[in-house]
Design an enzyme around this catalytic site. Structure first.
Site, PDB file in Angstrom:
ATOM      1  CB  THR A  30      81.557  72.207 -55.011  1.00  0.00           C
ATOM      2  OG1 THR A  30      81.410  73.030 -53.835  1.00  0.00           O
ATOM      3  CG2 THR A  30      82.449  72.921 -56.004  1.00  0.00           C
TER       4      THR A  30
ATOM      5  CB  SER B 167      67.159  73.655 -43.356  1.00  0.00           C
ATOM      6  OG  SER B 167      67.228  72.445 -42.653  1.00  0.00           O
TER       7      SER B 167
ATOM      8  CD  GLU C 145      68.322  69.871 -38.220  1.00  0.00           C
ATOM      9  OE1 GLU C 145      68.780  70.348 -37.171  1.00  0.00           O
ATOM     10  OE2 GLU C 145      67.830  68.731 -38.277  1.00  0.00           O
TER      11      GLU C 145
ATOM     12  CE1 TYR D 215      72.707  74.025 -42.249  1.00  0.00           C
ATOM     13  CE2 TYR D 215      70.790  72.986 -41.244  1.00  0.00           C
ATOM     14  CZ  TYR D 215      71.463  73.418 -42.366  1.00  0.00           C
ATOM     15  OH  TYR D 215      70.895  73.238 -43.609  1.00  0.00           O
TER      16      TYR D 215
HETATM   17  P1  NAP Z   1      76.433  70.522 -49.272  1.00  0.00           P
HETATM   18  O1  NAP Z   1      76.558  69.329 -50.164  1.00  0.00           O
HETATM   19  O2  NAP Z   1      77.043  70.488 -47.918  1.00  0.00           O
HETATM   20  O3  NAP Z   1      77.031  71.777 -50.085  1.00  0.00           O
HETATM   21  C1  NAP Z   1      77.302  72.999 -49.437  1.00  0.00           C
HETATM   22  C2  NAP Z   1      77.947  73.938 -50.434  1.00  0.00           C
HETATM   23  O4  NAP Z   1      78.223  75.184 -49.771  1.00  0.00           O
HETATM   24  C3  NAP Z   1      79.279  73.438 -51.011  1.00  0.00           C
HETATM   25  O5  NAP Z   1      79.342  73.748 -52.380  1.00  0.00           O
HETATM   26  C4  NAP Z   1      80.300  74.261 -50.233  1.00  0.00           C
HETATM   27  O6  NAP Z   1      81.509  74.474 -50.921  1.00  0.00           O
HETATM   28  C5  NAP Z   1      79.545  75.580 -50.126  1.00  0.00           C
HETATM   29  N1  NAP Z   1      80.128  76.467 -49.114  1.00  0.00           N
HETATM   30  C6  NAP Z   1      80.524  76.165 -47.847  1.00  0.00           C
HETATM   31  N2  NAP Z   1      81.062  77.240 -47.248  1.00  0.00           N
HETATM   32  C7  NAP Z   1      81.011  78.266 -48.159  1.00  0.00           C
HETATM   33  C8  NAP Z   1      81.418  79.604 -48.135  1.00  0.00           C
HETATM   34  N3  NAP Z   1      82.018  80.159 -47.053  1.00  0.00           N
HETATM   35  N4  NAP Z   1      81.222  80.366 -49.249  1.00  0.00           N
HETATM   36  C9  NAP Z   1      80.645  79.824 -50.360  1.00  0.00           C
HETATM   37  N5  NAP Z   1      80.230  78.545 -50.442  1.00  0.00           N
HETATM   38  C10 NAP Z   1      80.416  77.771 -49.354  1.00  0.00           C
HETATM   39  O7  NAP Z   1      74.894  70.906 -49.090  1.00  0.00           O
HETATM   40  P2  NAP Z   1      73.608  70.433 -49.945  1.00  0.00           P
HETATM   41  O8  NAP Z   1      73.093  69.180 -49.358  1.00  0.00           O
HETATM   42  O9  NAP Z   1      73.920  70.541 -51.383  1.00  0.00           O
HETATM   43  O10 NAP Z   1      72.576  71.569 -49.523  1.00  0.00           O
HETATM   44  C11 NAP Z   1      72.461  72.787 -50.264  1.00  0.00           C
HETATM   45  C12 NAP Z   1      71.842  73.846 -49.372  1.00  0.00           C
HETATM   46  O11 NAP Z   1      70.570  73.414 -48.913  1.00  0.00           O
HETATM   47  C13 NAP Z   1      72.623  74.173 -48.098  1.00  0.00           C
HETATM   48  O12 NAP Z   1      72.433  75.541 -47.825  1.00  0.00           O
HETATM   49  C14 NAP Z   1      71.957  73.338 -47.026  1.00  0.00           C
HETATM   50  O13 NAP Z   1      72.154  73.914 -45.757  1.00  0.00           O
HETATM   51  C15 NAP Z   1      70.521  73.408 -47.493  1.00  0.00           C
HETATM   52  N6  NAP Z   1      69.668  72.272 -47.140  1.00  0.00           N
HETATM   53  C16 NAP Z   1      70.052  71.011 -47.440  1.00  0.00           C
HETATM   54  C17 NAP Z   1      69.205  69.952 -47.157  1.00  0.00           C
HETATM   55  C18 NAP Z   1      69.571  68.529 -47.503  1.00  0.00           C
HETATM   56  O14 NAP Z   1      68.916  67.611 -46.985  1.00  0.00           O
HETATM   57  N7  NAP Z   1      70.529  68.312 -48.386  1.00  0.00           N
HETATM   58  C19 NAP Z   1      67.941  70.202 -46.581  1.00  0.00           C
HETATM   59  C20 NAP Z   1      67.584  71.524 -46.317  1.00  0.00           C
HETATM   60  C21 NAP Z   1      68.444  72.564 -46.616  1.00  0.00           C
HETATM   61  P3  NAP Z   1      82.795  73.492 -50.750  1.00  0.00           P
HETATM   62  O15 NAP Z   1      82.518  72.319 -51.646  1.00  0.00           O
HETATM   63  O16 NAP Z   1      83.925  74.327 -51.192  1.00  0.00           O
HETATM   64  O17 NAP Z   1      82.843  73.100 -49.295  1.00  0.00           O
HETATM   65  O1  F7E Z   2      71.486  63.223 -39.555  1.00  0.00           O
HETATM   66  C1  F7E Z   2      71.199  60.735 -36.822  1.00  0.00           C
HETATM   67  C2  F7E Z   2      71.407  62.190 -36.429  1.00  0.00           C
HETATM   68  O2  F7E Z   2      73.537  64.310 -40.431  1.00  0.00           O
HETATM   69  C3  F7E Z   2      70.202  62.658 -39.608  1.00  0.00           C
HETATM   70  C4  F7E Z   2      71.482  68.330 -43.516  1.00  0.00           C
HETATM   71  O3  F7E Z   2      71.417  68.233 -44.925  1.00  0.00           O
HETATM   72  O4  F7E Z   2      69.193  67.639 -43.273  1.00  0.00           O
HETATM   73  C5  F7E Z   2      70.524  67.326 -42.891  1.00  0.00           C
HETATM   74  O5  F7E Z   2      70.665  67.396 -41.475  1.00  0.00           O
HETATM   75  C6  F7E Z   2      69.886  61.968 -38.294  1.00  0.00           C
HETATM   76  C7  F7E Z   2      70.164  62.814 -37.043  1.00  0.00           C
HETATM   77  O6  F7E Z   2      71.243  64.991 -41.323  1.00  0.00           O
HETATM   78  C8  F7E Z   2      74.496  59.248 -37.073  1.00  0.00           C
HETATM   79  O7  F7E Z   2      71.500  62.323 -35.007  1.00  0.00           O
HETATM   80  C9  F7E Z   2      72.625  58.811 -36.058  1.00  0.00           C
HETATM   81  O8  F7E Z   2      69.085  62.679 -36.163  1.00  0.00           O
HETATM   82  O9  F7E Z   2      72.183  62.847 -41.980  1.00  0.00           O
HETATM   83  P1  F7E Z   2      72.213  63.821 -40.864  1.00  0.00           P
HETATM   84  P2  F7E Z   2      70.481  66.139 -40.503  1.00  0.00           P
HETATM   85  O10 F7E Z   2      71.163  66.454 -39.243  1.00  0.00           O
HETATM   86  O11 F7E Z   2      69.047  65.752 -40.441  1.00  0.00           O
HETATM   87  C10 F7E Z   2      68.740  68.943 -42.885  1.00  0.00           C
HETATM   88  C11 F7E Z   2      67.327  69.112 -43.383  1.00  0.00           C
HETATM   89  C12 F7E Z   2      69.662  70.014 -43.287  1.00  0.00           C
HETATM   90  O12 F7E Z   2      69.254  71.139 -43.569  1.00  0.00           O
HETATM   91  C13 F7E Z   2      71.127  69.747 -43.087  1.00  0.00           C
HETATM   92  O13 F7E Z   2      71.911  70.641 -43.864  1.00  0.00           O
HETATM   93  O14 F7E Z   2      70.716  60.814 -38.168  1.00  0.00           O
HETATM   94  N1  F7E Z   2      72.441  59.941 -36.779  1.00  0.00           N
HETATM   95  N2  F7E Z   2      73.887  58.364 -36.223  1.00  0.00           N
HETATM   96  C14 F7E Z   2      73.576  60.243 -37.415  1.00  0.00           C
HETATM   97  N3  F7E Z   2      73.887  61.248 -38.249  1.00  0.00           N
HETATM   98  C15 F7E Z   2      75.143  61.289 -38.767  1.00  0.00           C
HETATM   99  N4  F7E Z   2      75.469  62.276 -39.623  1.00  0.00           N
HETATM  100  N5  F7E Z   2      76.081  60.337 -38.436  1.00  0.00           N
HETATM  101  C16 F7E Z   2      75.809  59.300 -37.586  1.00  0.00           C
HETATM  102  O15 F7E Z   2      76.675  58.474 -37.314  1.00  0.00           O
END
Ligand code: NAP
Ligand code: F7E
Length: 329
Positions: free
Chosen positions: A10, A127, A129, A151
Site C-alpha cells: 500500500t 536506505s 539513511e 529508522y
Molecule cells: P511507504 O510509502 O511509507 O510505505 C510503507 C509500507 O509499509 C506501507 O505499505 C505500510 O502499510 C507498510 N507497513 C508499515 N508497517 C507495517 C507492518 N507492521 N507490517 C507490514 N507492513 C507494514 O514507504 P515507501 O516510500 O513506499 O518505501 C518502501 C520501502 O523502501 C520502505 O521500507 C522504506 O523504508 C524504504 N525506502 C524508501 C525510500 C524512499 O525515498 N521512498 C528510500 C529508501 C528506502 P500501511 O499502508 O498499512 O501503513
Molecule cells: O525529509 C527536511 C528533513 O522526511 C527530507 C524516507 O523515504 O528518504 C526519506 O527520508 C529532508 C530532511 O525524507 C521538513 O529534515 C525540512 O532533512 O522528506 P523527508 P528523509 O528523512 O530524507 C530516506 C532515503 C528513507 O529511507 C526514508 O524512508 O527534509 N525537512 N522541513 C523536512 N522534512 C519533513 N518531512 N517535513 C518538513 O517540514
C-alpha cells in the site's frame, strides 16, 4: 507465470512495483496489515489484479501463512515504518517493524524454502539513511554506515541481516540502498509532497503558508517509478548483491522550494514559508548524494527523470487533486 510477493504493497513503492510486475506478466500478491486498512479500497481500485493477503511484519506466523498461499519466486520486502521524524517518537516500534521485521521476512522465506524445496529470491529495501553522518561524498556500496535516527539504525540491522542470510544460507538475497525517491504517490508527511501539495493549495488560494524545518539539508531525489525497476533488475541477476540506487545529484530544501513555487509562477517564495522548530530533527542527515555506478554497470539501470521534472510532475498532480477536492473547475 512468475509469482511475486510484496510487503508494503500500500506504500508508494509497493504500488509502482506491483504495476511494473503486473505489466511483465507476474501474478502479484501483496501483504496488507490491519483488519480494516483504509488503503485497501485504493489498492483494489488501482490494481485489481493484485491478490491481497493479510499479515504483519511483526508476526512471523502471518508471513509464513502468506508464503504458503503466494508461493512466490520473488519476495520484495518494502514494508516498514519509513518516516524518519516519527522514528524518534516511536523508536521501539520502528525497531520492531523496520528492523526485526526484516528478520521475520527472511525467516519466512528460509523456512518456506526448507519445507517446499522452492527457490525464492529476496529483495530488502535498504536506505541511504544508513549513511547518516556521511563519511565519503558521494556515497557508494563501500561507504561506512553511520545512521543518525532510530529508522536509520533499524535499516542497518535489516541490511546486515540480509547479507548474513545470503552468506549463511546461500540465499539469493539482495539489498538495494535506495536514495530518496518521490512521486505523486509519495506520502504527504515527506518534504517533497508536503511542499508540492502546499504550493498547489497556495496557488489556488486554499492555503496561506507552509511551515517547514531545516531548509539547508540536501538530498539526492529521484523518481520512484525508476527506482522500482532497479529492485526488479536486482532479482534477475544470477548472483545476489547490494547496490546503491541514486541520481548522483543533490539539492537543498531551498532549491526544492524554488522549483515547486516556480511551477505555479511564483519566483520569490519567502513570504509563503515559515520555519518551525517542531520540524527540526534531534540529529540531522545534512547531505546525501549517491554514486550508482555499480548499478549502472551491472544492472544496466539509470534514472530517467530529472529533479525539476519530478517536482513539476508532483505539483501538477496536486493541482489536479486539490481542484477536484475543492470543486474548482
Ligand atoms: P511507504 O510509502 O511509507 O510505505 C510503507 C509500507 O509499509 C506501507 O505499505 C505500510 O502499510 C507498510 N507497513 C508499515 N508497517 C507495517 C507492518 N507492521 N507490517 C507490514 N507492513 C507494514 O514507504 P515507501 O516510500 O513506499 O518505501 C518502501 C520501502 O523502501 C520502505 O521500507 C522504506 O523504508 C524504504 N525506502 C524508501 C525510500 C524512499 O525515498 N521512498 C528510500 C529508501 C528506502 P500501511 O499502508 O498499512 O501503513
Ligand atoms: O525529509 C527536511 C528533513 O522526511 C527530507 C524516507 O523515504 O528518504 C526519506 O527520508 C529532508 C530532511 O525524507 C521538513 O529534515 C525540512 O532533512 O522528506 P523527508 P528523509 O528523512 O530524507 C530516506 C532515503 C528513507 O529511507 C526514508 O524512508 O527534509 N525537512 N522541513 C523536512 N522534512 C519533513 N518531512 N517535513 C518538513 O517540514
Amino acid at each position: 507465470m512468475k509469482r511475486a510477493f510484496i510487503t508494503g504493497i500500500t506504500g508508494q513503492d509497493g504500488l509502482y512495483l506491483a504495476e511494473l510486475l503486473l505489466s511483465k506478466g507476474y501474478k502479484v500478491f501483496g501483504l496488507m496489515r490491519g483488519q480494516n486498512n483504509p488503503k485497501r479500497e485504493l489498492l483494489e481500485r488501482e490494481l485489481p489484479d493484485v491478490e491481497i493477503l493479510t499479515g504483519d511484519l511483526t508476526d512471523l506466523s502471518s508471513l509464513m501463512r502468506a508464503m504458503s498461499v503466494a508461493k512466490p519466486d520473488e519476495f520484495y520486502n518494502l514494508g516498514a515504518i519509513s518516516f524518519v521524524a516519527y522514528s524518534w517518537e516511536n523508536a521501539h516500534l520502528t525497531s520492531e517493524v523496520t528492523g526485526m521485521g526484516v528478520l521475520n521476512a527472511l525467516e519466512a522465506v528460509r523456512l518456506h524454502m526448507a519445507a517446499t524445496g522452492q527457490q525464492v529470491r529476496f529483495y530488502q529495501a535498504s536506505s541511504s539513511e544508513m549513511f547518516g553522518k556521511v563519511q565519503t561524498v558521494p556515497q557508494d556500496e563501500d561507504t561506512l554506515l553511520w545512521p543518525r535516527s532510530p529508522y536509520g539504525v533499524a535499516k542497518v540491522y535489516g541490511h546486515y541481516m540480509t547479507i548474513n542470510y545470503r552468506e549463511s544460507y546461500g540465499m539469493h538475497a539482495s539489498s538495494g540502498v535506495l536514495f530518496n525517491h518521490e512521486s505523486p504517490r509519495r506520502g504527504p508527511e515527506f518534504v517533497t509532497r508536503k511542499v508540492s501539495r502546499a504550493v498547489a493549495r497556495i496557488s489556488l488560494g486554499l492555503q496561506d503558508k507552509i511551515t517547514l524545518g531545516n531548509l539547508d539539508a540536501q538530498r539526492d531525489w529521484g523518481f520512484a517509478g525508476d527506482y522500482v525497476e532497479a529492485m526488479w533488475l536486482m532479482l534477475q541477476q544470477d548472483e545476489p548483491d547490494d547496490y546503491v540506487i541514486s541520481t548522483g545529484e543533490t539539492q537543498s530544501i531551498r532549491v526544492l522550494l524554488d522549483h515547486a513555487f516556480a511551477a505555479v509562477g511564483i519566483h520569490d517564495w519567502s513570504s509563503y514559508v515559515e520555519l518551525d522548530e517542531r520540524f527540526m530533527r534531534p540529529a540531522e542527515v545534512d547531505l546525501l548524494v549517491g554514486n550508482s555506478a555499480k548499478a549502472q554497470a551491472k544492472l544496466g539501470w539509470k534514472p530517467t527523470v530529472k529533479f525539476p521534472e519530478l517536482i513539476a510532475m508532483m505539483v501538477e498532480a496536486d493541482l489536479v487533486e486539490q481542484k477536484e477536492l475543492a470543486g474548482i473547475k
